[in-house]
Scaffold this active site. Structure first.
Site, PDB file in Angstrom:
ATOM      1  N   CYS A 135     -22.558 -30.153  25.476  1.00  0.00           N
ATOM      2  CA  CYS A 135     -23.744 -30.958  26.128  1.00  0.00           C
ATOM      3  C   CYS A 135     -23.610 -31.885  27.400  1.00  0.00           C
ATOM      4  CB  CYS A 135     -24.363 -31.639  24.690  1.00  0.00           C
ATOM      5  SG  CYS A 135     -26.207 -32.214  25.042  1.00  0.00           S
ATOM      6  N   HIS A 281     -25.554 -27.245  20.796  1.00  0.00           N
ATOM      7  CA  HIS A 281     -24.346 -27.823  19.849  1.00  0.00           C
ATOM      8  C   HIS A 281     -24.161 -26.761  18.904  1.00  0.00           C
ATOM      9  CE1 HIS A 281     -25.149 -32.261  20.695  1.00  0.00           C
ATOM     10  NE2 HIS A 281     -26.150 -31.748  21.582  1.00  0.00           N
ATOM     11  N   GLU A 283     -21.746 -27.157  16.580  1.00  0.00           N
ATOM     12  CA  GLU A 283     -21.334 -27.912  15.757  1.00  0.00           C
ATOM     13  C   GLU A 283     -22.445 -28.209  14.700  1.00  0.00           C
ATOM     14  OE1 GLU A 283     -23.065 -31.370  17.832  1.00  0.00           O
ATOM     15  OE2 GLU A 283     -21.871 -29.293  18.381  1.00  0.00           O
TER      16      GLU A 283
END
Length: 895
Positions: A135, A281, A283
């Site tokens: 990001c 993202h 994660e």
């Protein structure tokens, strides 16, 4: 813009104490090179050590957890302003401690030096180190190689896109394109402009279609850099003022509405360096193939190390014996060297076995528990309200507590805990911050059961004091064998929102009129099991006091209290037909009288509708500029209640708005009563070391008919906006738990469930993890407080923005009420749907999460909806004589 080249790095410092020769290893010798003894078996691959640069984000520790599992060893987390280039050069090149680097997401823009910190120089100088930017880190990779950072066609936060990629090794074993299953979560307002990419960068991933996906794949449709620094001096300044214009906004960023919204750039790599960036993202809990991306990056790292002659000699820090508290504490500023160690080191406490008392230290207590149980008792005497009224409702229920599971539907809560001013160990602790900045300390007043008062200044703050108090308590586990609940006595009270300055926030905007924390130490309590109607009576005494004769006295006092309380309860059983269970009745004959002049008082909202809507729009502007993904904006409403019967008000509130984490607290010395009907758990730690958070994001009113009600429930369930709100906070709470939980243990057993209460439907998720054994309960709270559902994400930047918009302190609202048991467990709620009565004034806080999809008018109406239940109860309790016409008010009011 050409790639940036920085000056030659300075020489390194002396070796750090945690990096000894025994912790280093060289790359494995080639086959046949000989070596130590052996059975000739395959050598397991060495773990990969990652330096994780944290850009003050609230998702960094989700990356930490993933890398811990994938790499075989936790990464080292360093904030972007914590190390100088000298530090980075030392550990990466001289000590050769890391195999790769990951640069986290974060608020802001890479064009603002303080937003990205050391990350820019790492990307410029570390050409021979594999780097993955996520990001903001991805945008930084583009920025240092001349790309423009512009506004995205649409700000996307907590929503999903399908991606296609070019087969780059970072996406190995991952499908590509529409309906491939490769769906990723996006949290960003800015993007790299594809046409501005230099020859150094290659596009590797894009959105596969313009369609945005919610978590449940709702079909609802979705409703540049003009100034780049060209000099090193400007690029690497650290003064925050260098990042803002005179109007407080970020440097000019082009509007990218002309960009193709269909193919938004989602990934880049460097043409010659092992540097990669992803805009999404990996994660996030809702991203598909996220772990595979981290596994691929690990493989890129190991392959690059074998292929690069320079790295054949790289010394890599082994999995070794590093202090767990250093690797995983909420504040990782203490990781590297003695001169960087945080002054407040964790004090570890060894659990006491059930066979013998531990050796006593000065000031320690060994608490012993006595308890009795009355089977199947609750329904015979009309419920827990009658128990509280008879045992603790006299004298206006002064200095009493009631952690009240007044809503037990669908097994949301099982136990209620109640008590009052108790035996010899009882005390009240009241804390006021000395100022509104971090590390300011504060003033503590302790009043004991005999009326003695002691005042102290706590240099390290209240939570540090509470931690030391809990560490000083030893206990015998067999004392509570057979008890099905975790609160066996200890600290019960509240933590105000202002204590965020002890939990990573830099300051508060204003001083709270109520204490910043207030707790009882409860040595006597009664527990109600709502599942089977059992009632428990518990009492604590200090075993260590027996040496001076006090122990026998305490034991006899507590035995007497147990016996007397049991008699009172059994007497209630005999009188059951005559007991009133009407929540509108007075308690113990206390009269309820309100003068007509008081009845005319009305709630006044701190901000008018226009002002609140302007604040919502300001939040949307911050979100559009990448300063936050979500901002939980709140306001306060107040009115005079000089003669209000606080307990009567609470009984009415629990009847009209029952909630699983409701609570009553009265601190008579502060003229303070808390009437809380919260449906939300902040954080719980049970005796099995399981941490649990249950954030609420998404609320809608109940319907007037079953058909309308079901329609509204489904409307909430499939609301793209509410799903985005909830997902952002789930990822935030995963991050907060990830700071203190065992690697790989954080999981989400329930995601975006809709729960129905008497007045509203809410969207609730559950996050769990296993606490690391060397961290304390207070460490867990400090890692997560305030609850992310009341701040937004990224948390630190969001709290700063909210402080600038909200004109009065939140006080108790947005904080937590609950207990810290002497046996190292705790359970805390989020203070919402609450009336705070203090010095003749009632205050109620309410608000909502502002996201990119928010409509300002709808956000104002949601704030009113959340305040409706508590304000209605206060109005009803004060309108026995006078019922004003609300339509003629000249002020903004709530009814």
């Amino acid at each position: 813009m050409a790639a940036l080249r920085l000056p030659t790095p300075p020489p390194p410092r002396a070796p750090a104490p945690w990096l000894h020769s025994s912790h280093r290893r060289r790359v494995a010798a080639p086959r046949g090179a000989g070596g130590g003894g052996g059975g000739g078996g395959a050598v397991p691959p060495p773990p990969v050590r990652t330096l994780l640069i944290d850009n003050y984000d609230s998702y960094t520790y989700n990356i930490f957890q993933e890398l811990s599992v994938v790499n075989g060893v936790p990464p080292v987390v360093v904030r972007n302003d914590e190390w100088t280039w000298r530090d980075v050069y030392r550990w990466v090149y001289k000590e050769r401690a890391f195999d790769n680097i990951v640069i986290s997401p974060g608020p802001g823009s890479p064009a603002c030096p303080s937003d990205i910190g050391i990350g820019l120089r790492i990307l410029c100088e570390c050409g021979d180190i594999p780097i993955l930017g996520v990001c903001l880190g991805h945008q930084a990779l583009g920025f240092v190689h001349g790309a423009k950072i512009v506004h995205a066609p649409e700000a996307i936060h907590g929503r999903l896109s399908e991606l296609e990629h070019n087969g780059c090794y970072l996406f190995n074993h991952i499908p590509s394109g529409i309906n491939s299953g490769f769906k990723v979560v996006r949290y960003h307002s800015l993007v790299i402009e594809p046409d501005s990419l230099s020859e150094d960068l290659i596009s590797i991933a894009w959105t596969a279609s313009p369609k945005m996906l919610s978590f449940l794949e709702s079909d609802k449709p979705d409703i540049t850099s003009s100034t780049l620094w060209g000099s090193l001096d400007n690029l690497f300044v650290t003064n925050q003022s260098e990042c803002s214009t005179t109007d407080g906004k970020m440097p000019s960023i082009n509007d990218a509405s002309e960009l193709d919204g269909y193919r938004v750039l989602m990934g880049v790599r460097h043409s010659t360096r092992p540097h990669y960036g992803v805009q999404f993202h990996p994660e996030s809990v809702a991203t598909h193939y996220g772990r595979q991306i981290f596994q691929n990056f690990k493989k890129i790292t190991t392959d690059f190390g074998l292929q690069t002659p320079l790295l054949q000699e790289r010394k890599v820090h082994s999995i070794g014996k590093l202090e767990r508290s250093q690797i995983s504490s909420p504040d990782l500023k203490n990781f590297v060297a003695n001169d960087l160690l945080h002054s407040a080191r964790l004090k570890l406490w060894d659990s006491v076995g059930p066979c013998a008392l531990p050796k006593r230290s000065s000031g320690d207590k060994c608490l012993r528990l006595q308890w009795k149980k009355i089977d199947n008792f609750l329904n015979r005497i009309g419920g827990s309200e009658n128990i509280f009224s008879v045992l603790f409702g006299h004298h206006s229920a002064e200095d009493t507590f009631w952690l009240d599971s007044s809503s037990v539907d669908q097994n949301r809560a099982r136990f209620s805990f109640m008590g009052g001013k108790g035996g010899p160990l009882w005390k009240q602790m009241t804390f006021h911050l000395a100022s509104q900045r971090a590390n300011c300390g504060g003033n503590l007043t302790i009043r004991d059961a005999y009326g003695c008062t002691v005042r102290n200044f706590l240099k390290d703050g209240f939570l540090d004091f509470l931690d030391k108090e809990m560490q000083s308590i030893q206990y015998i586990e067999k004392d509570y064998e057979g008890l099905p609940f975790d609160f066996h006595g200890g600290f019960v009270g509240y933590i105000g929102y202002g204590l965020k300055v002890e939990c990573d926030a830099s300051s508060n905007s204003a001083k709270s009129s109520t204490p910043d924390a207030c707790f009882f130490f409860a040595d006597n309590l009664v527990v109600v099991d709502h599942n089977n109607g059992d009632v428990y009576i518990l009492s604590l005494h200090d075993e260590y006091s027996s040496g001076n004769g006090d122990g026998d006295y305490q034991n006899s006092i507590h035995s007497l209290w147990l016996a007397n309380t049991e008699k009172k309860l059994l007497r209630m059983d005999a009188m059951a037909p005559r007991l009133s269970i009407n929540g509108n009745s007075s308690i113990n004959g206390n009269s309820f009288t309100i003068s007509s002049s008081v009845n005319k008082q009305r709630f006044v909202i701190e901000k008018s509708k226009d002002e609140y809507i302007r604040d919502v729009q300001s939040c949307l502007d911050y979100i559009r500029d990448g300063e936050s993904y979500e901002l939980c904006l709140t306001t306060q409403m107040k009115r005079r209640t000089d003669y209000m019967d606080a307990l009567k008000l609470y009984l009415k509130l629990r009847k009209q708005n029952p909630a699983p984490y409701a609570a009553w607290l009265n601190f008579s010395s502060e003229n303070l009563s808390i009437c809380c009907s919260s449906p939300e758990r902040f954080l719980r730690l049970d005796r099995n070391a399981i941490l649990e958070a249950k954030p609420i994001k998404g609320t809608i009113a109940r319907g007037r008919t079953p058909e309308e009600d079901e329609c509204l429930r489904l409307q909430l369930k499939y609301s793209e906006k509410d799903q985005a709100e909830n997902l952002m906070i789930v990822d935030l709470l995963r991050n907060d738990l990830g700071k203190v939980c065992e690697p790989g243990s954080v999981h989400v057993p329930r995601l975006m469930d809709v729960e129905s209460y008497k007045t509203v439907h809410t969207m609730v998720s559950t996050i769990r993890g296993t606490k690391m054994s060397d961290l304390s309960p207070v460490d867990c709270v400090k890692a997560a407080f305030p609850g992310g559902s009341m701040t937004g994400a990224p948390k630190v930047r969001s709290m700063e923005i909210l402080d600038s918009l909200e004109t009065s302190p939140r006080g108790i609202y947005s904080g937590s009420v609950g207990f810290f048991s002497y046996n190292k467990t705790f359970d805390l709620n989020i203070v919402i749907r609450t009336v705070v009565l203090h010095n003749g004034e009632a205050s109620i806080g309410a608000g909502g999460a502002i996201v990119a999809l928010s409509d300002p008018e709808a956000e104002y109406n949601e704030m009113l909806l959340k305040a409706k239940a508590p304000t209605k109860v206060v109005e009803e309790c004060s309108q026995q004589i006078y019922n004003p016409d609300r339509s003629d008010s000249m002020q903004t009011t709530v009814s």
